[in-house]
Design a protein around this motif. Structure first.
Motif, mmCIF file in Angstrom:
data_model
loop_
_atom_site.group_PDB
_atom_site.id
_atom_site.type_symbol
_atom_site.label_atom_id
_atom_site.label_comp_id
_atom_site.label_asym_id
_atom_site.label_seq_id
_atom_site.Cartn_x
_atom_site.Cartn_y
_atom_site.Cartn_z
ATOM 1 N N TYR A 295 0.462 22.113 9.394
ATOM 2 C CA TYR A 295 0.786 22.274 10.499
ATOM 3 C C TYR A 295 -0.341 23.100 11.505
ATOM 4 O O TYR A 295 -1.021 23.888 10.701
ATOM 5 C CB TYR A 295 2.024 23.398 10.896
ATOM 6 C CG TYR A 295 3.447 22.514 10.552
ATOM 7 C CD1 TYR A 295 3.831 22.696 9.108
ATOM 8 C CD2 TYR A 295 4.199 21.942 11.536
ATOM 9 C CE1 TYR A 295 4.939 22.009 8.843
ATOM 10 C CE2 TYR A 295 5.407 21.276 11.084
ATOM 11 C CZ TYR A 295 5.816 21.330 9.844
ATOM 12 O OH TYR A 295 6.976 20.830 9.461
ATOM 13 N N MET B 26 2.809 19.114 12.874
ATOM 14 C CA MET B 26 2.342 18.329 11.820
ATOM 15 C C MET B 26 2.065 16.955 12.109
ATOM 16 O O MET B 26 2.882 16.097 12.373
ATOM 17 C CB MET B 26 3.055 18.326 10.356
ATOM 18 C CG MET B 26 2.273 17.511 9.432
ATOM 19 S SD MET B 26 3.148 17.652 7.716
ATOM 20 C CE MET B 26 3.071 19.199 7.409
ATOM 21 N N ASP C 223 7.484 22.250 14.370
ATOM 22 C CA ASP C 223 8.361 23.364 13.869
ATOM 23 C C ASP C 223 8.634 23.958 15.253
ATOM 24 O O ASP C 223 9.624 23.828 15.885
ATOM 25 C CB ASP C 223 7.410 24.441 13.107
ATOM 26 C CG ASP C 223 8.209 25.380 12.655
ATOM 27 O OD1 ASP C 223 7.933 26.446 12.071
ATOM 28 O OD2 ASP C 223 9.582 25.531 12.774
ATOM 29 N N ASN D 222 3.710 23.985 17.365
ATOM 30 C CA ASN D 222 3.272 24.128 15.733
ATOM 31 C C ASN D 222 3.672 22.692 15.251
ATOM 32 O O ASN D 222 4.806 22.731 15.184
ATOM 33 C CB ASN D 222 3.753 25.428 15.533
ATOM 34 C CG ASN D 222 2.942 25.672 13.827
ATOM 35 O OD1 ASN D 222 3.829 25.437 12.892
ATOM 36 N ND2 ASN D 222 1.729 25.855 13.821
#
Length: 121
Positions: free
Chosen positions: A107, A100, A32, A98
């Protein structure tokens, strides 16, 4: 294991330019926000700039107009072009993401080890 590796730091005279890069490696599902923080001796770590997956950017007032953040999603890499550097920009610069991980469900924040930027007057 996910890693963030910074490069491009070093020494430059006041008014000069440097370009930092940070590449995320490992099994990553998606990223992100990616960004840069810095920490000068005796001071707290502060946010410099960040960019999200839609290329929306944020800059601290101190660097606005001098620094430009960008990212290459295909390479999981974020860049920080730093122009008109000042001695006050001297700090260790840390990359942040940030992200995953592959197979993950949420995340989390990953950090690089930091890279030194020194600006002489």
């Amino acid at each position: 294991q996910v890693q963030l590796v910074e490069s491009g730091g070093g020494w430059v005279q006041s008014g000069g330019s440097l370009r930092l890069s940070c590449a995320a490696s490992g099994s990553i599902s998606s990223i992100d926000v990616m960004g840069w923080y810095r920490q000068a001796p005796g001071l707290q770590r502060e946010l410099v700039a960040h960019i999200n997956s839609r290329d929306n950017t944020y800059y601290s007032d101190i660097v606005k107009g001098r620094f430009t953040i960008s990212r290459d999603n295909a390479k999981n890499t974020v860049y920080l072009q730093m122009n008109r550097l000042e001695p006050e920009d001297t700090a260790v610069y840390y990359c942040h993401a940030n992200l995953m991980p592959s197979g993950g469900f949420y995340y989390y924040d990953e950090w690089g080890r930091g890279i030194q930027v020194t600006v002489s007057s």
